[in-house]
Design a protein around this motif. Sequence first.
Motif, mmCIF file in Angstrom:
data_model
loop_
_atom_site.group_PDB
_atom_site.id
_atom_site.type_symbol
_atom_site.label_atom_id
_atom_site.label_comp_id
_atom_site.label_asym_id
_atom_site.label_seq_id
_atom_site.Cartn_x
_atom_site.Cartn_y
_atom_site.Cartn_z
ATOM 1 N N THR A 88 58.616 -44.374 -0.478
ATOM 2 C CA THR A 88 58.966 -44.918 -1.788
ATOM 3 C C THR A 88 57.764 -44.746 -2.702
ATOM 4 O O THR A 88 56.634 -45.012 -2.303
ATOM 5 N N SER A 89 58.015 -44.282 -3.907
ATOM 6 C CA SER A 89 56.902 -44.064 -4.833
ATOM 7 C C SER A 89 57.386 -44.157 -6.276
ATOM 8 O O SER A 89 58.413 -43.584 -6.637
ATOM 9 N N SER A 90 56.635 -44.891 -7.095
ATOM 10 C CA SER A 90 56.910 -44.965 -8.534
ATOM 11 C C SER A 90 55.950 -44.074 -9.305
ATOM 12 O O SER A 90 56.007 -44.020 -10.532
ATOM 13 N N SER A 91 55.078 -43.370 -8.597
ATOM 14 C CA SER A 91 54.063 -42.528 -9.229
ATOM 15 C C SER A 91 54.645 -41.164 -9.587
ATOM 16 O O SER A 91 55.141 -40.440 -8.718
ATOM 17 N N TRP A 92 54.560 -40.786 -10.872
ATOM 18 C CA TRP A 92 55.023 -39.464 -11.280
ATOM 19 C C TRP A 92 54.184 -38.382 -10.616
ATOM 20 O O TRP A 92 54.694 -37.308 -10.280
ATOM 21 N N ALA A 140 63.318 -39.487 3.789
ATOM 22 C CA ALA A 140 64.111 -40.119 2.734
ATOM 23 C C ALA A 140 63.142 -40.631 1.677
ATOM 24 O O ALA A 140 62.392 -41.580 1.927
ATOM 25 N N ALA A 141 63.121 -39.991 0.524
ATOM 26 C CA ALA A 141 62.180 -40.344 -0.546
ATOM 27 C C ALA A 141 62.930 -40.977 -1.710
ATOM 28 O O ALA A 141 63.839 -40.362 -2.278
ATOM 29 N N TRP A 142 62.542 -42.215 -2.050
ATOM 30 C CA TRP A 142 63.160 -42.923 -3.178
ATOM 31 C C TRP A 142 62.095 -43.185 -4.231
ATOM 32 O O TRP A 142 61.015 -43.685 -3.925
ATOM 33 N N MET A 184 52.298 -50.819 -1.435
ATOM 34 C CA MET A 184 52.400 -50.836 0.018
ATOM 35 C C MET A 184 53.365 -51.925 0.484
ATOM 36 O O MET A 184 54.215 -51.701 1.360
ATOM 37 N N LEU A 185 53.243 -53.109 -0.105
ATOM 38 C CA LEU A 185 54.113 -54.226 0.285
ATOM 39 C C LEU A 185 55.573 -53.930 -0.032
ATOM 40 O O LEU A 185 56.467 -54.172 0.785
ATOM 41 N N TRP A 186 55.829 -53.382 -1.233
ATOM 42 C CA TRP A 186 57.204 -53.068 -1.604
ATOM 43 C C TRP A 186 57.747 -51.919 -0.771
ATOM 44 O O TRP A 186 58.941 -51.879 -0.449
ATOM 45 N N GLY A 187 56.903 -50.977 -0.413
ATOM 46 C CA GLY A 187 57.346 -49.886 0.455
ATOM 47 C C GLY A 187 57.833 -50.412 1.788
ATOM 48 O O GLY A 187 58.863 -49.972 2.326
ATOM 49 N N ASN A 188 57.094 -51.379 2.362
ATOM 50 C CA ASN A 188 57.505 -51.976 3.633
ATOM 51 C C ASN A 188 58.805 -52.764 3.490
ATOM 52 O O ASN A 188 59.670 -52.740 4.367
ATOM 53 N N ARG A 189 58.941 -53.474 2.365
ATOM 54 C CA ARG A 189 60.151 -54.274 2.151
ATOM 55 C C ARG A 189 61.392 -53.401 1.974
ATOM 56 O O ARG A 189 62.485 -53.754 2.402
ATOM 57 N N LEU A 190 61.207 -52.259 1.323
ATOM 58 C CA LEU A 190 62.342 -51.399 1.001
ATOM 59 C C LEU A 190 62.664 -50.375 2.082
ATOM 60 O O LEU A 190 63.678 -49.682 1.985
ATOM 61 N N GLU A 191 61.823 -50.291 3.092
ATOM 62 C CA GLU A 191 61.982 -49.263 4.116
ATOM 63 C C GLU A 191 63.375 -49.294 4.748
ATOM 64 O O GLU A 191 64.059 -48.269 4.847
#
Length: 308
Positions: free
Chosen positions: A128-132, A171-173, A60-67
């Motif tokens: 943003t998601s690192s989950s397969w 936009a999905a990264w 969640m924190l990284w998603g906010n930072r990378l938004e």
Amino acid sequence: MAAQAKNKDWGFTPVGIDHPREGQFSSTHWGFAKDGPSPYSIHGMWNGFHGIRSPENPPMLWGNRLEGTVAEVALPKIEKYLGGEIDMLVCPTKVATYRGAGFRVTCDRLLSMKTSDGTITMGLEVKTSSSWKQQRLYGDEWSPDSVPPFVAAQCQAHMAAHPEMDLCFVAAWFYRPEDPKIYVVERDEGMIQEAMDWLADWHLRHVVGNNPPKIDGSKECTRWLQKLDSTDPVIVEADEEQRVLIEEYAKAKKEFAEAKKAFDLRKHEIHGAINGEGGISADGIGTVKKSSGKVSRLSDNFGESYEK
């Protein structure tokens, strides 16, 4: 594009950043009104109405930072797709009341493009998601039907808050060395009506009626149960229904201990079977890999889809 003039105005109005959010549905909650897989628990929504906050987590924190970064990288791709220059704006928070339920919606970014017919306003939702497991829910880029249902529902929430908006881009990264993938969600007035009615009904039944959702196995449900105050500290004899629950709990605890013991054994066996290789794979089942750090750990891609 759909004709903007026929879009319904749901009465969302801009508010300041200090406007209270307690007791209001957010765009995330719209996913509950849409059929399909969702990473959210219904008890998370219930907790939000009772001041029980979920702890912040690294994704969640990284998603906010990378938004902001993902949005900036996505902009040229969207401009090329639409064939024009776009101004990207910070979106104001908007609130509305519908059938007694409060709604609070903030789109990640607003996109504004001038055309010969005037100015077009569009939304941009960043994921943003690192989950397969999450990544597999997305399909072909630019397709309107290739985002998870709960993401499409969030986009509809943004369009409900902006009657002038007919399109919302996603936009999905996926934490890869490549640009984010872009998807297009078109306004669906029927889905907006369905979602607002579902959430309003839920508000009436659970919040106004003070009826907790059905107990499930989610972490959010655990968090709610842990917050309940004990009204009777005395140990009392269980009635018939409670006795059945105690028996099922005792049985499940024993089965869990036995299953964990068996799982640990199989994990050690497969760890040894991998030996010096990076991992092993079986068609129709999946892959088990071994990390190469100082401490060797196993990972797999089985998810919840594997059935014997």
